[in-house]
Design a protein around this motif. Structure first.
Motif, mmCIF file in Angstrom:
data_model
loop_
_atom_site.group_PDB
_atom_site.id
_atom_site.type_symbol
_atom_site.label_atom_id
_atom_site.label_comp_id
_atom_site.label_asym_id
_atom_site.label_seq_id
_atom_site.Cartn_x
_atom_site.Cartn_y
_atom_site.Cartn_z
ATOM 1 N N GLY A 1 0.809 -1.199 0.000
ATOM 2 C CA GLY A 1 0.000 0.000 0.000
ATOM 3 C C GLY A 1 0.843 1.248 0.000
ATOM 4 O O GLY A 1 2.061 1.221 0.058
ATOM 5 N N PRO A 2 0.139 2.214 -0.293
ATOM 6 C CA PRO A 2 0.838 3.462 -0.344
ATOM 7 C C PRO A 2 1.563 3.787 1.064
ATOM 8 O O PRO A 2 1.228 3.164 2.021
ATOM 9 N N HIS B 1 -3.729 1.000 16.042
ATOM 10 C CA HIS B 1 -3.159 1.766 17.150
ATOM 11 C C HIS B 1 -1.822 1.172 17.587
ATOM 12 O O HIS B 1 -0.862 1.896 17.868
ATOM 13 N N VAL B 2 -1.767 -0.144 17.658
ATOM 14 C CA VAL B 2 -0.568 -0.821 18.134
ATOM 15 C C VAL B 2 0.579 -0.633 17.151
ATOM 16 O O VAL B 2 1.728 -0.403 17.543
ATOM 17 N N TRP B 3 0.283 -0.717 15.848
ATOM 18 C CA TRP B 3 1.338 -0.510 14.854
ATOM 19 C C TRP B 3 1.879 0.916 14.922
ATOM 20 O O TRP B 3 3.077 1.155 14.739
ATOM 21 N N ALA C 1 0.152 0.871 10.003
ATOM 22 C CA ALA C 1 -0.915 1.524 10.773
ATOM 23 C C ALA C 1 -1.856 2.276 9.842
ATOM 24 O O ALA C 1 -3.090 2.203 9.978
ATOM 25 N N LEU C 2 -1.272 2.992 8.877
ATOM 26 C CA LEU C 2 -2.086 3.748 7.929
ATOM 27 C C LEU C 2 -2.936 2.817 7.078
ATOM 28 O O LEU C 2 -4.128 3.071 6.863
ATOM 29 N N ASP C 3 -2.354 1.727 6.583
ATOM 30 C CA ASP C 3 -3.107 0.795 5.750
ATOM 31 C C ASP C 3 -4.279 0.172 6.516
ATOM 32 O O ASP C 3 -5.388 0.059 5.994
ATOM 33 N N TYR D 1 -1.655 9.382 10.833
ATOM 34 C CA TYR D 1 -0.684 8.349 10.494
ATOM 35 C C TYR D 1 0.117 8.735 9.259
ATOM 36 O O TYR D 1 1.281 8.341 9.117
ATOM 37 N N ARG D 2 -0.491 9.498 8.357
ATOM 38 C CA ARG D 2 0.286 10.017 7.226
ATOM 39 C C ARG D 2 1.375 10.965 7.721
ATOM 40 O O ARG D 2 2.509 10.935 7.221
ATOM 41 N N ARG D 3 1.030 11.781 8.683
ATOM 42 C CA ARG D 3 2.027 12.683 9.267
ATOM 43 C C ARG D 3 3.126 11.881 9.963
ATOM 44 O O ARG D 3 4.313 12.201 9.853
#
Length: 232
Positions: free
Chosen positions: A23-24, A172-174, A197-199, A214-216
């Motif tokens: 994923g991105p 959250h954990v990732w 986490a984002l995915d 998460y992107r940040r």
């Protein structure tokens, strides 16, 4: 537990390096994440007291639950001092009450009384070693606390890996694992954990704010990894 921790460490490393999921620490992310996770992980309120319990006991339990509901409502509205007083009033009646201790620990962290919050969560984990949300929240504190006397990368990683073993699909954990790697200077691993986490968050509805944060987080890790590669 040591053997299990080593297993999850190897698994996490393989996933991060091999791209198992295709994923991105900044202050805003810390406040958002802790408040979000505290609310999501709030211990469930017990049901109605058993009918055969003495009337006085049933009434006491109802009053405790009423105060706890009010306390969590005040905490979620940012009325921390009111919530603090209510959690403490419950603990006078019931010093081992899990919901009250959990709420009090989160309030202490919101009020930047990190040492007290840390001690409360460490004690809760000792009493509830299978509760991954407790380990996740405390790992986040150890990884992101601005107080150097509290920050502890090794302990953050240990707790995050334990939580990951129990909840490998919880974004959250990732995210917490990413922060633990970040504080330890393992930036490529931190970046990959943030990507996972984002995915995972992107796959769920109603997580737009999470995905933005998460992107940040991932971008922060990416910049650190690139900078380190230039230095090396």
């Amino acid at each position: 537990m040591h053997a299990l921790r080593q297993t999850v460490k190897r698994l996490a490393g393989l996933w991060l390096l091999a791209g198992f999921f295709a994923g991105p620490a900044d202050a805003d992310l810390m406040i958002f994440a802790f408040a979000s996770w505290a609310k999501a992980a709030e211990p469930a309120a017990p049901g109605e007291p058993a009918a055969e319990a003495p009337a006085q006991t049933r009434e006491t339990l109802r009053e405790i639950n009423r105060r706890l509901d009010q306390a969590y409502g005040n905490m979620n509205r940012g009325r921390f001092q009111d919530a603090l007083a209510q959690f403490r009033s419950v603990l006078k009646y019931d010093p081992k009450n899990h919901r009250a201790r959990f709420g009090l620990g989160n309030i202490m962290i919101q009020l930047k009384q990190h040492a007290e919050g840390r001690d409360i969560f460490e004690a809760l984990i000792a009493d509830n070693p299978d509760d991954y949300s407790l380990k996740n929240n405390l790992a986040w504190l150890y990884a992101t606390a601005q107080d150097n006397s509290i920050r502890n990368g090794a302990r953050a990683l240990e707790l995050a890996q334990d939580a990951l073993l129990m909840a490998p699909k919880d974004y959250h954990v990732w995210s917490t694992l990413s922060e633990a790697y970040y504080i330890l200077g393992q930036y490529p691993r931190a970046q990959r954990a943030a990507q996972i986490a984002l995915d995972l968050a992107s796959a769920e509805k109603g997580t737009e704010r999470n995905t933005a944060e998460y992107r940040r987080q991932m971008e922060k890790c990416r910049r650190a990894a690139e900078a380190m590669s230039i230095i090396e």
